[in-house]
Design a protein around this motif. Sequence first.
Motif, PDB file in Angstrom:
ATOM      1  N   MET A  12     -26.624 -91.067  14.858  1.00 39.24           N
ATOM      2  CA  MET A  12     -26.636 -92.062  15.919  1.00 39.24           C
ATOM      3  C   MET A  12     -27.531 -93.221  15.518  1.00 39.24           C
ATOM      4  SD  MET A  12     -29.067 -90.012  18.435  1.00 39.24           S
ATOM      5  CE  MET A  12     -30.520 -89.239  17.794  1.00 39.24           C
ATOM      6  N   GLY A  16     -30.797 -95.148  19.713  1.00 42.84           N
ATOM      7  CA  GLY A  16     -29.801 -94.669  20.645  1.00 42.84           C
ATOM      8  C   GLY A  16     -30.084 -93.276  21.172  1.00 42.84           C
ATOM      9  N   ILE A  17     -29.804 -93.066  22.408  1.00 46.67           N
ATOM     10  CA  ILE A  17     -29.887 -91.728  22.976  1.00 46.67           C
ATOM     11  C   ILE A  17     -28.476 -91.367  23.395  1.00 46.67           C
ATOM     12  CG2 ILE A  17     -30.706 -90.400  24.936  1.00 46.67           C
ATOM     13  CD1 ILE A  17     -33.362 -91.752  24.648  1.00 46.67           C
ATOM     14  N   GLU A  18     -27.919 -90.385  22.715  1.00 45.33           N
ATOM     15  CA  GLU A  18     -26.530 -90.033  22.974  1.00 45.33           C
ATOM     16  C   GLU A  18     -26.388 -89.334  24.307  1.00 45.33           C
ATOM     17  OE1 GLU A  18     -24.699 -87.650  20.008  1.00 45.33           O
ATOM     18  OE2 GLU A  18     -25.587 -88.822  18.405  1.00 45.33           O
ATOM     19  N   THR A  19     -25.176 -89.388  24.805  1.00 43.92           N
ATOM     20  CA  THR A  19     -24.888 -88.553  25.951  1.00 43.92           C
ATOM     21  C   THR A  19     -24.630 -87.157  25.406  1.00 43.92           C
ATOM     22  OG1 THR A  19     -22.617 -89.238  25.706  1.00 43.92           O
ATOM     23  CG2 THR A  19     -23.906 -90.373  27.368  1.00 43.92           C
ATOM     24  N   GLY A  20     -25.576 -86.269  25.592  1.00 45.93           N
ATOM     25  CA  GLY A  20     -25.490 -84.937  24.993  1.00 45.93           C
ATOM     26  C   GLY A  20     -24.406 -84.112  25.642  1.00 45.93           C
ATOM     27  N   GLY A  21     -23.737 -83.295  24.840  1.00 47.10           N
ATOM     28  CA  GLY A  21     -22.705 -82.429  25.362  1.00 47.10           C
ATOM     29  C   GLY A  21     -23.324 -81.223  26.041  1.00 47.10           C
ATOM     30  N   SER A  22     -22.494 -80.464  26.739  1.00 45.67           N
ATOM     31  CA  SER A  22     -23.025 -79.274  27.390  1.00 45.67           C
ATOM     32  C   SER A  22     -22.637 -78.023  26.610  1.00 45.67           C
ATOM     33  CB  SER A  22     -22.499 -79.199  28.822  1.00 45.67           C
ATOM     34  OG  SER A  22     -21.094 -79.343  28.792  1.00 45.67           O
TER      35      SER A  22
END
Lengths: 308, 340
Positions: A12, A16-22
């Motif tokens: 990334m 940036g701070i990604e939208t983390g998956g679950s």
Amino acid sequence: MIGPSRVAELDMPSAGIETGGSRPAQSYWNESWERLRANRIGVGAGALILVFAAIAIMAPLVSAFITHYQPQTINLDQTFAKPGSVHWLGSDELGRDTLTRLVWGARVSLGVAFLTVAISLTVGTSVGMLAGYYGGWIDDVLMRLVDTVLAIPAIFLFILMSILFRPNPFTLAVIVASVGWGAVARLVRGEVLSVKQRDFVLATRSIGARDTRLMARHLLPNVLPVLIVAASLGVGQIILVEAALDFLGLGIQPPTASWGNMLTNAESYFFRSGWLVALPGVTIFTTVLASNIFGNAVRDAFDPRLKS
Amino acid sequence: MPETATAKHITRAWTVNDPLVTVGDLKVWFPVATGLIQRSAGYVHAVDGVDLEIKAGETLGLVGESGCGKSTLGRTIIRLVEPTGGSIKFKGEDITHVRGGKLRALRREMAMIFQDPYASLDPRQTVGDIVGEPIDVHGLAKGKQRQERIRELLRVVGMNPRYADRYPHEFSGGQRQRIGIARALAVEPQFIVCDEPISALDVSIQAQIINLLENLQSKFKLTYLFIAHDLSVVKHISNRIAVMYLGKVMEVAPAGQLYKRPRHPYTGSLLSAIPIPDPAVELGRERVLLKGDVASPVDPPSGCRFRTRCPRAKPHCAEEIPPLETFGQEHLAACFYPLD
């Protein structure tokens, strides 16, 4: 199909701070477990051992509610009964029910095997860990001790020990483990020597962690895979050793039933009642085979060398 | 920054203007054991009489070939390797032989970032536990506070805090290096030894990590010892650069000065080996090619270590060890026949 771990590999942007998956975390243990589960034959073998172990644990219940015999109940009217409705797997020269004795024998054989493996692993891991981690004279002393133990012919040690101590499942486990821990110690020491070269050990020291923390939190989890493999392959081997000792009269003594001494006993009646030999023999064979198949499956799933 | 235990042990008042780290005649020798009975057959002179100062807030670049002792020097300064001789001072206090509780207190002020982002993270620990371990070791926070601190550290290094419960192998080299940096920051150190932190990374990622390190430096007032094996990497990040060869410091100078006017022939040859991304310049320039291999650190050459490969070596170089001498402002070089 793109595996889940590919997603994280896309780097990334720096801020940036990604939208983390679950998606659940892929721990080494989860992945190994998944690999093991995918191995049908291995799972089957493991299940068989679990069933045998469950039966062994519940032997008194089996006696009371299923076979309705006690393992040492003698009935001289029912000697050498053929397998049938009265004695499902027949009876021996004293009229004792073979199925009941096999079930109780499983307690001894499996119990000794698991206990021996547990003792060997505990002692072997401690010794191997200390020798590998501290090195120097500690390593020299401990490893020469291991060399000495491994140089003693096991069978003579077993004979001597069973003369000195009357064998019961606990002493027998200690006797067999007194030889078995040496190999585990060597295995663990080798792994520790390799793991401790890796930078994360230095990193852990650089933050001020104590040796105990380093060993318990970092070295042990990293050598655990080889221990699991050693344990699963060890069970089958020890069942064989224990059966051999019983057969030679150095192990569990009659009238307590064990798979090994049932064989000894049946030897004299081989031509008259072959099933008395065949039944404990097949039981031992099946259990050992299942242990080995399961052990191999565990190795395929857990061996650290297959994965970084 | 909370007051730490070490601060109490300072005997002489240390001020920000004093060097943060002072290394005096530091020696680190490793015994070479041979044969069955491990008899010592000499020593590897990994670090052999190094004098160095690192100022508070600066980045000191440390360059040299593989095996010249730069990593050992870095590890010895933060007391991960036992020094054989000499002294190490941190904030004016002699830390050469501190042990036990004092050493543990010191571990809160110094940290290290490693070269290999794959080997430096325990594969069996989650990212959160890796970053949280310094917090646990020093009892800095517990429970919810600990979780919050871990999330904050991950945010600081540009990672999503949600990754705390993932495992290292799920990340790329660059991201793993960020995790390693977050771990180093967890104790709120003043001094960080960066041991070739970008050598193992893709070129595209190297710049990101360098920028991150620079941002963190200004944000947390960090002092770096930045170890690298080539000069082009340290040029960007360093205030001053020290050049090591075979266990000794050959030249120390402000970064710009070192590039413009190297004094030591070894520095000169290193600089001439940096490729210039312009074919015309590259064709026209003169290369100083070194002959031979680095001498053995077990049995280093007499006098100047570099004389066996030096194009300017004269008989005198074999007789006496050249001391570090001043060549203008903050510029030191150890050579009897320096470059102009």
